[in-house]
Write an enzyme that holds these catalytic residues in place. Structure first.
Site, short mmCIF file in Angstrom:
data_model
loop_
_atom_site.label_atom_id
_atom_site.label_comp_id
_atom_site.label_asym_id
_atom_site.label_seq_id
_atom_site.Cartn_x
_atom_site.Cartn_y
_atom_site.Cartn_z
N HIS A 359 0.79 -1.24 0.00
CA HIS A 359 0.00 0.00 0.00
C HIS A 359 0.82 1.27 0.00
O HIS A 359 0.25 2.36 0.00
CB HIS A 359 -0.92 0.03 1.22
CG HIS A 359 -2.13 -0.82 1.08
ND1 HIS A 359 -3.30 -0.34 0.54
CD2 HIS A 359 -2.36 -2.11 1.38
CE1 HIS A 359 -4.21 -1.31 0.53
NE2 HIS A 359 -3.65 -2.40 1.04
N LYS A 547 -9.39 13.95 3.86
CA LYS A 547 -8.51 12.77 3.89
C LYS A 547 -7.65 12.91 5.13
O LYS A 547 -7.68 13.94 5.79
CB LYS A 547 -7.63 12.71 2.63
CG LYS A 547 -6.93 14.04 2.33
CD LYS A 547 -6.07 13.96 1.08
CE LYS A 547 -6.85 13.97 -0.22
NZ LYS A 547 -6.79 12.69 -0.91
N ARG A 548 -6.90 11.86 5.47
CA ARG A 548 -6.01 11.99 6.61
C ARG A 548 -5.05 13.18 6.41
O ARG A 548 -4.68 13.51 5.28
CB ARG A 548 -5.22 10.69 6.82
CG ARG A 548 -6.03 9.60 7.43
CD ARG A 548 -6.64 10.01 8.78
NE ARG A 548 -5.59 10.20 9.78
CZ ARG A 548 -5.23 9.31 10.67
NH1 ARG A 548 -5.87 8.15 10.75
NH2 ARG A 548 -4.27 9.56 11.53
N LYS A 553 0.21 14.50 1.59
CA LYS A 553 -1.07 14.83 0.96
C LYS A 553 -1.21 16.34 0.72
O LYS A 553 -2.09 16.79 0.00
CB LYS A 553 -2.22 14.31 1.81
CG LYS A 553 -2.32 12.76 1.83
CD LYS A 553 -3.42 12.31 2.78
CE LYS A 553 -3.55 10.80 2.90
NZ LYS A 553 -4.27 10.18 1.77
N THR A 655 -8.57 6.65 -2.68
CA THR A 655 -9.92 6.18 -3.03
C THR A 655 -10.92 7.32 -2.86
O THR A 655 -11.98 7.31 -3.47
CB THR A 655 -10.36 5.00 -2.15
OG1 THR A 655 -10.13 5.32 -0.76
CG2 THR A 655 -9.61 3.74 -2.51
N LYS A 659 -14.49 8.55 -4.99
CA LYS A 659 -15.80 8.91 -4.41
C LYS A 659 -16.26 10.27 -4.93
O LYS A 659 -17.42 10.45 -5.27
CB LYS A 659 -15.73 8.91 -2.88
CG LYS A 659 -15.31 7.57 -2.27
CD LYS A 659 -14.93 7.74 -0.79
CE LYS A 659 -14.12 6.56 -0.27
NZ LYS A 659 -13.51 6.84 1.04
C1 LIG Z 1 -12.29 7.18 1.39
C2 LIG Z 1 -11.92 7.61 2.75
C3 LIG Z 1 -10.58 7.84 3.07
C4 LIG Z 1 -9.46 7.75 2.05
O1 LIG Z 1 -9.33 9.02 1.40
P1 LIG Z 1 -8.07 9.35 0.50
O2 LIG Z 1 -8.42 10.68 -0.11
O3 LIG Z 1 -7.98 8.28 -0.54
O4 LIG Z 1 -6.90 9.42 1.37
C5 LIG Z 1 -10.27 8.23 4.36
N1 LIG Z 1 -11.22 8.37 5.30
C6 LIG Z 1 -12.52 8.17 5.02
C7 LIG Z 1 -13.53 8.37 6.09
C8 LIG Z 1 -12.92 7.77 3.75
O5 LIG Z 1 -14.22 7.55 3.49
#
Ligand SMILES: *Cc1c(COP(=O)(O)O)cnc(C)c1O
Length: 818
Positions: A359, A547-548, A553, A655, A659
């Site tokens: 990952h 995101k985190r 990032k 991911t 979304k």
């Molecule tokens: C999809 C998701 C993530 C991952 O987000 P990235 O932008 O890919 O880092 C993290 N936290 C939650 C709650 C999510 O639904």
């Protein structure tokens, strides 16, 4: 599916009965939380019937089963999702309406089971949804943390972590299964004993501490197919209840230790994302759930099969990152010490059963355990790893005679460390990356030597998301609109969503699509007003980065650009500027000081910008507290712009980007992770791409980095933005953001100046942002672009990802429940 329980009248009766039975109350007297429980028990009733039928079908048809082993499952709330997958959401909503109850309010009573950090844990949850929906036999294997991901509060602009006691009121969708409990052993030593029965030596683990692993099962409901799979998460209990007389027996100390071990082991999820903490308790957690899961899987196999040598025909273990890779040695141990196989047979079975997903390429995330710790905690497992390593080094020497550099780079044990990724690759029958670019970087850079030696193992499986949660449940207005236009097949076959392409130039469809976006923005604006006390204009561009929080990032790039825009508006009040709302949501690991400082900076900038009347509300900045799956669903639905701005090469896939795309938000991003494939699908004219490429970044890194001072010295506007970090503009304490300032300009120990290339990418980011603004002003053009993003998102369903795992790695057969 109209099950008898979901006939409205029967459903209503059952809810009332449950309130009476559980709380000795009438519906009118019950709290919303009690009603939530009562509704869940009604739904669980239906699920349990399907669960039993599924398990019966599996028993009869005996399909191969995948065990998806993961330290994290970021499930999000179950009630709404279960109703969606039972295709009972609308009936139940109506039934509750008739009782004077609001399903949304009831759903809001559920704590988010947050047994994960971010993308990796959410991926595991999406995979379980897809496995069940595609009729595959699967278990999720994990840990029942008493406290999941902490709740984030923002106080005075700072992140404060609050324990997430998600089990406080009892969790209605779990089932304790004490009959499947297993023992897991830690510490002690290994004795060699002669076994007269076999005439050979055997290894006996002695003097260990034991913990009882007790499984809790959660149902994973497939969409409209009666399949219910299982997420099995392990709780820890002391082996024997504390007995006073053990005082006399002299093992009082041990009794206390065992009790403490059991109490501590599943206490809390480590809140690190893409970072290895290296704590002893973390290794205990890993071995605990891996050992229990493997024991259970082998027990289950042996119930119906005699030949352990054929384990791989019915069972496969997928290791989600290096966290569960101790499974390699633990499976060897069970096969040899408990099943009586010799080394070669055990190795032959193991290497046909375990597969590994990588990952990340970031060094700080790669798990390496000190030999001292590992061998002390898991002496027998360590012994086995030593032997795996010895034999592997012979293989390296055979292939590359005299090349000691290869041994140094590839050995499992080196420099006093156990390298978990190497163990996984050496034993795994498959090694996959999670997006095309990421897999290419693995093959060409990070795992180059392994790829050269065993190219056949390497493959790519680009991540995906489940459209059932992130469109059907999270964005019901758009889901209905899509179904009205192309039918409901997209729910289980997302490639169908491309049929929307015929509407992208249809003005009526454009207006409807953007009106749905507007309504979702109004819903989010209301949430922001309630939670942040900030009024945002739903007609402004909702520019979202959730995101985190991690330096790679680059939330810092985003907020520096906000400061830049603020400077521009102040300097040129007459300037044409389309109103913009910058929305952030992110948890920082509790121990990650710089990430937490970036949260403080975002909130400090928000305070200044949101309260500056002179800019007439053109710019707003909002930090949404406690970003998690439940508010994520609402945020994606309301986004106009998807910020995916990681330093190229650092984000393995992402991911969140998928979304946003599915919900009609174009990507503003770098050519990193799955962004590359998003652009392949939607076309680069329907995304906003900027910045250094992965090759360029890697090139700089291999040659000592770059010099951000050149930019600082020559670009007045960038210098102004940086100066405002330390001149009192956003904090009267001019030292507050000094570390952030320094990190961008000065080398510090082993850390290069601006190691995430923020200044290097700043101008091209600002230019891309300018293009976003221009594009948004063209209403029809924007509607077309947004719709195309939704229409081109078909590839990014986790159903596609899972089918690829099945075809190329797991080779499972579908099972149908009548
Ligand atoms: C999809 C998701 C993530 C991952 O987000 P990235 O932008 O890919 O880092 C993290 N936290 C939650 C709650 C999510 O639904």
């Amino acid at each position: 599916m109209i099950d008898k329980q979901f006939k409205k009248e029967a459903f209503k009766e059952s809810v009332k009965e449950n309130v009476k039975f559980l709380y000795r109350k009438k519906l009118e007297e019950a709290t919303q939380e009690q009603i939530f429980q009562a509704v869940c028990y009604t739904v669980k009733d239906v699920i349990i019937d399907n669960w039993l039928e599924t398990q019966n079908a599996y028993k009869e048809q005996d399909p191969k089963t995948v065990y998806y082993m993961s330290m994290e499952f970021l499930m999000g709330r179950a009630l709404g999702n279960n109703l969606i997958n039972l295709t009972a959401y609308k009936e139940v909503k109506e039934a509750l309406d008739e009782l004077g109850l609001d399903l949304n309010v009831i759903e809001d009573q559920e704590p988010d089971p947050a047994l994960g950090n971010g993308g990796l844990g959410r991926l595991a949850a999406c995979f379980l949804d897809s496995l069940a929906t595609l009729n595959y036999s699967a278990y999720g294997c994990g840990i029942r943390y008493r406290y999941g991901m902490f709740k984030q509060q923002i106080k005075d602009g700072y992140q404060v972590e609050v324990p997430d006691n998600w089990l406080k009121d009892g969790y209605p969708f779990e089932l304790r299964r004490p009959e499947y409990a297993k023992e897991v052993h830690f510490g002690g030593y290994v004795d060699v004993e002669y076994d007269p029965a076999t005439g050979s030596n055997k290894f006996v683990h002695k003097g260990y501490q034991a913990v009882k692993a007790v499984p809790f099962d959660m149902p994973i409901v497939g969409y409209n197919n009666k399949i219910v799979n299982t997420l099995r998460i392990w709780d820890a209990e002391p082996i024997v209840d504390f007995e006073l007389d053990s005082f006399d027996k002299g093992d009082y100390k041990k009794a206390v230790e065992q009790e403490n071990l059991a109490r501590n082991i599943v206490e809390v999820l480590y809140p690190n994302d893409n970072h290895m903490a290296g704590k002893e308790l973390r290794l205990k957690q890993q071995y605990f759930f891996v050992s229990a899961s493997l024991q259970a899987a082998i027990d289950k196999y042996k119930k119906n099969h005699k030949d352990i040598m054929k384990l791989h025909e019915k069972v496969t273990f997928q290791m989600n990152d290096t966290h569960p890779t101790v499974a390699v040695a633990e499976l060897m141990r069970i096969l040899m010490d408990e099943e009586g196989l010799g080394w070669d047979d055990a190795w032959s079975v193991t290497t046909k059963c375990v597969a590994y997903t990588n990952h990340t390429i970031m060094a700080e995330a790669l798990e390496k355990w000190p030999v001292e710790l590992f061998s002390r905690l898991l002496p027998r497992v360590y012994q086995i790893i030593e032997e795996i390593n010895r034999r592997f080094i012979l293989d390296i020497q055979a292939k590359y005679p005299g090349n000691y550099d290869k041994i140094k780079k590839m050995a499992i044990l080196y420099d006093g460390q156990v390298k978990m990724a190497h163990l996984a690759i050496v034993a795994g029958y498959s090694v996959n990356g999670v997006a095309k670019l990421h897999t290419e970087i693995l093959k060409k850079q990070e795992l180059k030597d392994f790829y050269e030696m065993m190219p056949e193992k390497f493959n790519n499986k680009t991540n995906g998301i489940t459209q059932r949660r992130f469109l059907l449940h999270g964005n019901q207005l758009l889901a209905d609109w899509v179904t009205d236009h192309i039918g409901p097949e997209w729910i289980t076959d997302l490639s169908q969503i491309s049929k929307l392409k015929v509407y992208v130039d249809d003005e009526k469809a454009q207006q409807e699509f953007m009106n749905i976006k507007y309504q979702n923005k109004v819903r989010l604006a209301k949430y922001i007003l309630e939670h942040n006390g900030v009024e945002v204009n739903p007609r402004s561009i909702f520019d979202v980065q959730v995101k985190r929080l991690h330096e790679y990032k680059r939330q810092l790039l985003n907020i520096l650009h906000v400061i830049y825009l603020y400077d521009q508006i102040k300097k040129h009040p007459e300037m044409d500027f389309y109103p913009r709302t910058f929305i952030f949501g992110a948890k920082a690991s509790a121990g990650y000081a710089r990430a937490k400082k970036i949260i403080k900076l975002i909130n400090s900038v928000a305070d200044v910008v949101n309260n500056d009347a002179s800019i007439e509300g053109k710019l707003k900045v909002v930090f949404i507290e406690n970003y998690r799956v439940s508010n994520a669903e609402m945020i994606f639905a309301a986004a106009d712009v998807s910020e995916q701005i990681s330093t190229a090469s650092k984000e393995a896939s992402g991911t969140g980007n998928m979304k946003f795309m599915l919900n009609g938000a174009p990507t503003l991003g770098t050519m990193d992770g799955a962004n590359v494939e998003i652009v392949d699908e939607v076309g680069k004219e329907n995304a906003f791409i900027f910045g250094l490429s992965a090759d360029e970044v890697i090139n700089y890194e291999n040659n000592g980095g770059y010099d951000p001072r050149v930019i600082y010295n020559t670009d007045d506007e960038i210098r102004q933005v940086l100066t405002e970090l330390v001149n009192g503009t956003f904090s009267s304490d001019t030292e507050l953001f000094r570390d952030l300032y320094n990190s961008l300009l000065n080398q510090n120990g082993g850390e290069r100046a601006d190691q995430y290339f923020i200044l290097a990418d700043f101008r091209s980011y600002a230019a891309a942002q300018k293009k976003v603004e221009e594009a948004y002003k063209d209403e029809k053009g924007w509607a077309r672009m947004a719709m195309l993003n939704t229409a081109c998102a078909g590839k990014f369903t986790s159903d596609r990802t899972i089918q690829e795992y099945v075809d190329d790695i797991w080779h499972l057969d579908k099972v149908f429940v009548k």
